[in-house]
Write a protein that holds these residues in place. Sequence first.
Motif, PDB file in Angstrom:
ATOM      1  N   UNK A  34      49.198  39.567  44.341  1.00 16.27           N
ATOM      2  CA  UNK A  34      47.830  39.256  43.933  1.00 16.27           C
ATOM      3  C   UNK A  34      47.177  40.515  43.373  1.00 16.27           C
ATOM      4  N   UNK A  35      46.529  40.361  42.234  1.00 16.35           N
ATOM      5  CA  UNK A  35      45.854  41.482  41.597  1.00 16.35           C
ATOM      6  C   UNK A  35      44.478  41.046  41.117  1.00 16.35           C
ATOM      7  N   UNK A  36      43.667  42.049  40.799  1.00 16.75           N
ATOM      8  CA  UNK A  36      42.331  41.788  40.313  1.00 16.75           C
ATOM      9  C   UNK A  36      41.992  42.802  39.223  1.00 16.75           C
ATOM     10  N   UNK A  37      41.534  42.298  38.096  1.00 18.56           N
ATOM     11  CA  UNK A  37      41.012  43.151  37.034  1.00 18.56           C
ATOM     12  C   UNK A  37      39.495  43.138  37.130  1.00 18.56           C
ATOM     13  N   UNK A  38      38.913  44.315  37.024  1.00 16.66           N
ATOM     14  CA  UNK A  38      37.459  44.413  37.012  1.00 16.66           C
ATOM     15  C   UNK A  38      37.053  44.996  35.660  1.00 16.66           C
ATOM     16  N   UNK A  39      36.256  44.247  34.928  1.00 13.00           N
ATOM     17  CA  UNK A  39      35.754  44.708  33.636  1.00 13.00           C
ATOM     18  C   UNK A  39      34.308  45.141  33.809  1.00 13.00           C
ATOM     19  N   UNK A  40      33.989  46.350  33.358  1.00 15.52           N
ATOM     20  CA  UNK A  40      32.629  46.865  33.391  1.00 15.52           C
ATOM     21  C   UNK A  40      32.155  47.063  31.965  1.00 15.52           C
ATOM     22  N   UNK A  41      31.019  46.474  31.648  1.00 17.68           N
ATOM     23  CA  UNK A  41      30.412  46.624  30.325  1.00 17.68           C
ATOM     24  C   UNK A  41      29.135  47.438  30.536  1.00 17.68           C
ATOM     25  N   UNK A  64      41.614  35.361  50.762  1.00 20.47           N
ATOM     26  CA  UNK A  64      41.269  34.707  52.026  1.00 20.47           C
ATOM     27  C   UNK A  64      40.571  33.401  51.704  1.00 20.47           C
ATOM     28  N   UNK A  65      40.276  32.633  52.740  1.00 19.34           N
ATOM     29  CA  UNK A  65      39.610  31.352  52.558  1.00 19.34           C
ATOM     30  C   UNK A  65      38.295  31.529  51.808  1.00 19.34           C
ATOM     31  N   UNK A  66      37.583  32.622  52.111  1.00 21.96           N
ATOM     32  CA  UNK A  66      36.281  32.852  51.479  1.00 21.96           C
ATOM     33  C   UNK A  66      36.393  33.474  50.085  1.00 21.96           C
ATOM     34  N   UNK A  67      37.585  33.818  49.647  1.00 13.23           N
ATOM     35  CA  UNK A  67      37.751  34.390  48.305  1.00 13.23           C
ATOM     36  C   UNK A  67      38.682  35.584  48.305  1.00 13.23           C
ATOM     37  N   UNK A  68      38.691  36.293  47.212  1.00 14.26           N
ATOM     38  CA  UNK A  68      39.552  37.456  47.035  1.00 14.26           C
ATOM     39  C   UNK A  68      38.721  38.723  47.128  1.00 14.26           C
ATOM     40  N   UNK A  69      39.392  39.817  47.511  1.00  9.94           N
ATOM     41  CA  UNK A  69      38.716  41.111  47.487  1.00  9.94           C
ATOM     42  C   UNK A  69      39.726  42.194  47.112  1.00  9.94           C
ATOM     43  N   UNK A  70      39.220  43.332  46.656  1.00 12.49           N
ATOM     44  CA  UNK A  70      40.058  44.462  46.258  1.00 12.49           C
ATOM     45  C   UNK A  70      40.721  45.041  47.493  1.00 12.49           C
TER      46      UNK A  70
END
Length: 130
Positions: A34-41, A64-70
């Motif tokens: 599982x990965x997450x990309x964070x885009x900042x503008x 997790x049930x409540x969502x994803x985190x870094x």
Amino acid sequence: MGFNFTCPYCQTKTTINSDKLVEQEVKYTEKKQNKMLEFSVITCPNESCERTTIIMKDYFAKGYISGWYKDGEVVREKRIEPEFSYIHYPDYIPEQVRQDYEEACKIVFKSEGFSYFIKALLTRNDKRFS
């Protein structure tokens, strides 16, 4: 809470607050991780600039049930826009001169990584280059 930022277009040093920042996260799976990309503008607050910088950060993530985190520190960070930094000269400098300068900066930016790679290979096999 803001963070320090130097605009790559006008070199203004400033603090970026939520009014000049938009962030978006994209969750994905790569090679069963599982990965997450964070885009900042980020929009430069300098009224004579107001140009946009886009930064991408790649993280491992946990779901997790409540969502994803870094999960941990940034794995990779890349500035998407502008692609490279250079001094933005004013309009009284002829356009052709500015374009040639920007192209030269782009070539240097793109070739630096390759030259470091070649030097690393050479120094690993030949002590004369260390």
